[in-house]
Design a protein around this motif. Structure first.
Motif, PDB file in Angstrom:
ATOM      1  N   ALA A  55       0.857  -1.177   0.000  1.00  0.00           N
ATOM      2  CA  ALA A  55       0.000   0.000   0.000  1.00  0.00           C
ATOM      3  C   ALA A  55       0.896   1.230   0.000  1.00  0.00           C
ATOM      4  CB  ALA A  55      -0.920   0.014   1.218  1.00  0.00           C
ATOM      5  N   PRO A  56       1.002   1.961  -1.058  1.00  0.00           N
ATOM      6  CA  PRO A  56       0.417   1.689  -2.369  1.00  0.00           C
ATOM      7  C   PRO A  56       1.290   0.723  -3.161  1.00  0.00           C
ATOM      8  CG  PRO A  56       1.572   3.764  -2.388  1.00  0.00           C
ATOM      9  CD  PRO A  56       1.696   3.235  -1.001  1.00  0.00           C
ATOM     10  N   VAL A  64       3.256   4.180  -7.202  1.00  0.00           N
ATOM     11  CA  VAL A  64       2.970   5.608  -7.049  1.00  0.00           C
ATOM     12  C   VAL A  64       3.219   6.282  -8.398  1.00  0.00           C
ATOM     13  CG1 VAL A  64       3.694   7.740  -5.915  1.00  0.00           C
ATOM     14  CG2 VAL A  64       3.597   5.616  -4.616  1.00  0.00           C
ATOM     15  N   ARG A  65       2.242   7.100  -8.822  1.00  0.00           N
ATOM     16  CA  ARG A  65       2.430   7.851 -10.062  1.00  0.00           C
ATOM     17  C   ARG A  65       3.058   9.197  -9.703  1.00  0.00           C
ATOM     18  NH1 ARG A  65      -0.405   7.283 -14.775  1.00  0.00           N
ATOM     19  NH2 ARG A  65      -2.136   6.244 -13.739  1.00  0.00           N
ATOM     20  N   LEU A  66       4.164   9.514 -10.333  1.00  0.00           N
ATOM     21  CA  LEU A  66       4.836  10.781 -10.039  1.00  0.00           C
ATOM     22  C   LEU A  66       4.331  11.867 -10.991  1.00  0.00           C
ATOM     23  CD1 LEU A  66       8.446   9.502  -9.356  1.00  0.00           C
ATOM     24  CD2 LEU A  66       6.557   9.858  -7.762  1.00  0.00           C
ATOM     25  N   ARG A 115       6.574   4.696  -9.830  1.00  0.00           N
ATOM     26  CA  ARG A 115       7.572   4.311  -8.848  1.00  0.00           C
ATOM     27  C   ARG A 115       7.035   3.194  -7.953  1.00  0.00           C
ATOM     28  NH1 ARG A 115       8.287   8.573  -4.718  1.00  0.00           N
ATOM     29  NH2 ARG A 115       6.851   7.207  -3.634  1.00  0.00           N
TER      30      ARG A 115
END
Lengths: 288, 485
Positions: free
Chosen positions: B380-381, B384-386, B392
């Motif tokens: 979780a998560p 990750v969208r940057l 990432r």
């Protein structure tokens, strides 16, 4: 017990029970086993006397040694906090930057911050800080109020729109609801906002929206949509959206903006906990 | 096999009949008589060797270098390490212990399929300590008849001192037993010093107390009750032996019909058993082996010694009671002499499994590495969208440094090109170095980022490798990178 008889084959007594013609041999327990069983029953009376046991009308029997699970928990917590003192004292005396620079303190803070985060922050920001619509993702590299250790610490301490005098406050005007912009202008502005991150599908509308954006939005969000952390204005030119990244979502946020609230944690959490949380949130991957 | 519970139905002939309708069975005290012979000697030897190992093993030293305990056999609970000579086990390697238990079980199966309950009769701690306690009892209270007389006699000065002396001796042995036990969990010389000066921890005294009381109760009081009522092994041992296993067997074809006879004057029509009852009187569980195989027989073979001494006296051949297989006994009763079949499919399977298990354990132990990498992808998560659209993934690395020196490891990653690898607290894009203190586990955060267009959607495999900068030893761990679908 029914009538016992002697089994012809084994020469042993039966219990006198019979099921469909099958009789059970009597195999009595050894005496010591029975005595141990009785001893355990006697022992249980001791619990009634020594420990809290019987409820009354307005209370309960307290027991001879006055044991109390709540007091015992308090003691355990006290002992645990005493054991942590060697760390918490150092953390109280250090700034968040100093903590992050010291590998031991960093490791301690990330571990301790994870627990504090799960207890206090996860309901809105998610178990791993992944956020939810309206609640910022803390693991990415996009920050409305800044991603340095000190700015994160300040946001946690005072909150956002929490009513505290040091809280971070920003407000997006209600362009649609208050009649500041026409519906068509809002649609064009939204198309222009999409174009800032290369997601526009209607070049003509985006070009029309550029003027609207320059006159109404750029003062806070910047000419190129880079945002402004001083004002808490989010960047509009990246792949990260707090509410929704489609055109309808952007139009809605321009027409009738929503504003999230984060509580003031100063006073709810002690200083050490706030520092641990700041370092932990910074460590989630987006820290600057 | 005899399926009923023989301990209750078939007691020593002098035991009183059970009262009708009672809810529990009275304890019938067993007074085993002294016996001499081959198996008694074997039992004394086993007792001496096993007790010797138990008391001396914690004092063996084994040099592991500075900072490490030098006790050859040590289970160090506070620092979560177990040592056995050259072997060191960490908590996550507890499967070695499981392997050891499996080998122990297979060894028991093999021994049982060959020789019946030799474990129960010769090597089980319950048997060894009970034997020792019984011998002490004989020294102080005398043999069977004197003990029975003493128990029936009214309280007298002699009874009082003999009983007190016996229990004092038992307790002394129990304290020594419980005391030796804690040496396996602490540095033996240190904790002995602490015990002498009264500075040992509460846990040490507690465990000595616990094992003192269990030794005293189980070997002094419970004895055969443990084997008959508490131990699970007698319940399923009959699955391990068959008609070709060597078991303590009464040669019924030769002994029956039993009847009294004088030495050198056999009674016509009568078997060799003169019904002297010695086999019953020497039995530590108080059973009659002439009733056949039974749950309460622990296979100690003392009745073999007893019967042989009688057979020699009356001038009859030995081995009326002997280690024999049921099949051979059956054949003999029909006048045939069958060969002993110790090598059977069953024994081959047990021996094969034992060898296989031992080989796997040995291989695992010799190939045990001094560095171990664990990689746990974030749940979780998951990703990750940057802000630039790249994806990432976060991982937690656990690096176990099992050496006695601080070590540094270089980190590399195998996966699709274009990845950006960063370790928390270190410069991005540098070559990450993981420093782990001696004899400990280091925890690191690893971030892997792929640009938006560098990867396909969904999941793909990655692997992380660390290399010990001192020795070049490598540990690799496969994991996955998760991207949005």
């Amino acid at each position: 017990m029914g009538s016992t008889e002697r089994d012809a084959v084994t020469g042993r007594e039966t219990t006198g029970h019979e099921w469909d013609g099958i009789k059970e041999l009597n195999t009595p327990l050894p005496k010591w086993w029975v005595y141990v069983f009785i001893a355990t029953i006697v022992w249980s009376f001791g619990y009634w006397v020594v420990y809290p046991a019987w409820p009354g009308i307005s209370g309960y029997t307290k027991g001879l040694i006055g044991y109390n699970t709540r007091a015992s928990l308090d003691e355990t917590m006290q002992a645990a906090s005493e054991a942590r003192r060697q760390w918490t004292d150092r953390i109280a005396a250090s700034s968040v930057e100093e903590i992050a620079a010291d590998p031991d303190l960093l490791a301690y803070s990330v571990a301790g911050g994870r627990t504090l985060f799960a207890e206090n922050c996860a309901p809105c920001h998610g178990a791993g800080g992944e956020g939810a619509p309206g609640y910022p993702n803390l693991a990415d590299d996009s920050w409305m109020w800044g991603g340095e250790l000190a700015t994160i610490e300040q946001t946690i301490r005072y909150g956002v729109r929490s009513g505290h005098e040091s809280a971070r406050v920003s407000e997006m005007p209600r362009f649609g609801l208050d009649g500041l912009l026409e519906r068509g202008q809002i649609s064009d502005a939204a198309e222009h906002v999409l174009s800032l991150s290369g997601a526009s599908t209607d070049a003509a509308a985006a070009a029309r929206g550029a003027t609207v954006y320059a006159e109404n939005c750029a003062s806070c969000h910047g000419e190129t949509g880079a945002g402004n952390r001083e004002l808490g204005a989010p960047a509009l030119n990246d792949a990260i959206w707090l509410y929704a990244g489609d055109k309808a979502g952007i139009e809605q946020q321009v027409t009738k903006p929503r504003h999230g609230v984060m509580p003031t944690w100063s006073g709810r959490l002690d200083e050490v906990s706030i520092k641990l949380l700041s370092v932990y949130v910074h460590s989630l991957g987006g820290g600057e | 096999m005899n399926a009923q519970s023989p301990s209750l139905a078939k007691r020593a002939p002098d035991s009183p009949p059970r009262e009708s309708g009672k809810l529990y069975a009275d304890h019938i005290k067993v007074y085993p008589q002294r016996v001499w012979g081959r198996f008694r000697k074997l039992k004394w030897t086993a007792l001496a060797v096993l007790l010797g190992i138990y008391y001396l093993a914690p004092w063996l030293r084994w040099d592991r270098g500075p900072g490490a305990p030098d006790q050859a056999i040590l289970i160090d609970m506070p620092s979560r390490r177990a040592y056995f000579f050259f072997i060191e086990i960490w908590p996550q390697e507890v499967y070695f212990l499981a392997g050891l238990l499996i080998l122990g079980a297979l060894g028991l199966f093999l021994a049982t399929s060959l020789f019946g309950r030799v474990w129960c009769g010769f090597a089980c701690p319950q048997t060894v300590w009970t034997d020792l306690f019984m011998q002490v009892e004989r020294w102080i209270e005398g043999d069977r008849n004197r003990r029975m007389k003493l128990d029936k006699a009214p309280l007298s000065f002699e009874k009082l001192w003999r009983k007190s002396a016996k229990h004092a001796a038992w307790l002394a042995i129990s304290v020594a037993t419980g005391g030796a036990w804690i040496f396996y969990f602490n540095d033996a010389p240190t904790v002995l010093g602490q015990l002498v000066t009264g500075e040992a921890s509460f846990a040490v005294y507690g465990f000595i107390g616990l094992f003192t009381s269990t030794t005293y109760l189980l070997a002094g009081w419970a004895r055969e009750q443990v084997c008959i009522y508490m131990c699970p092994w007698p319940r399923f041992q009959s699955a391990m032996f068959d008609e070709h296993s060597l078991l303590v067997t009464y040669e019924e074809w030769r002994g029956e019909p039993r009847g009294h006879a004088k030495a050198g004057k056999p009674v016509p029509g009568q078997g060799d058993c003169i019904d002297c009852g010695l086999c019953v009187r020497v039995c530590p569980t108080g059973i009659d082996i002439r009733n056949g195989q039974q749950l309460a027989c622990i296979g100690c073979a003392l009745c073999v010694d007893a019967c042989n001494s009688v057979m020699e006296k009356i001038g009859r051949p030995r081995d009326l009671i002997a280690y024999d297989s049921l099949a051979r006994s059956e054949a003999r009763s029909q006048g045939r002499h069958d060969r002993l079949r110790l090598l059977r499919p069953r024994t081959f399977i047990y021996a094969g499994l034992l060898a296989l298990g031992a080989a796997i354990m040995l291989a695992a132990l010799t190939m045990r590495s001094t560095v171990e990498l664990g990689v746990l992808p974030d749940r979780a998560p998951v990703f990750v969208r940057l802000s630039d659209g790249s994806i990432r993934n976060g991982y937690t690395l656990k690096v176990s440094n099992k050496t006695r020196e601080d070590r540094a490891y270089s980190l590399s990653m195998d996966g699709p090109a274009g990845a950006l690898v960063a370790v928390l607290g270190q410069e991005e894009n540098g070559a990450p170095t993981l420093e782990v203190k001696k004899d400990s586990v280091g925890s690191f955060r690893l971030f892997v980022t792929y640009p938006k267009d560098a990867i396909d959607e969904g999941k793909f495999p990655l692997s992380v490798t660390i290399r010990d900068l001192t020795t070049g030893e490598v540990s690799r761990h496969d994991t996955v990178f998760s991207a949005p679908r």
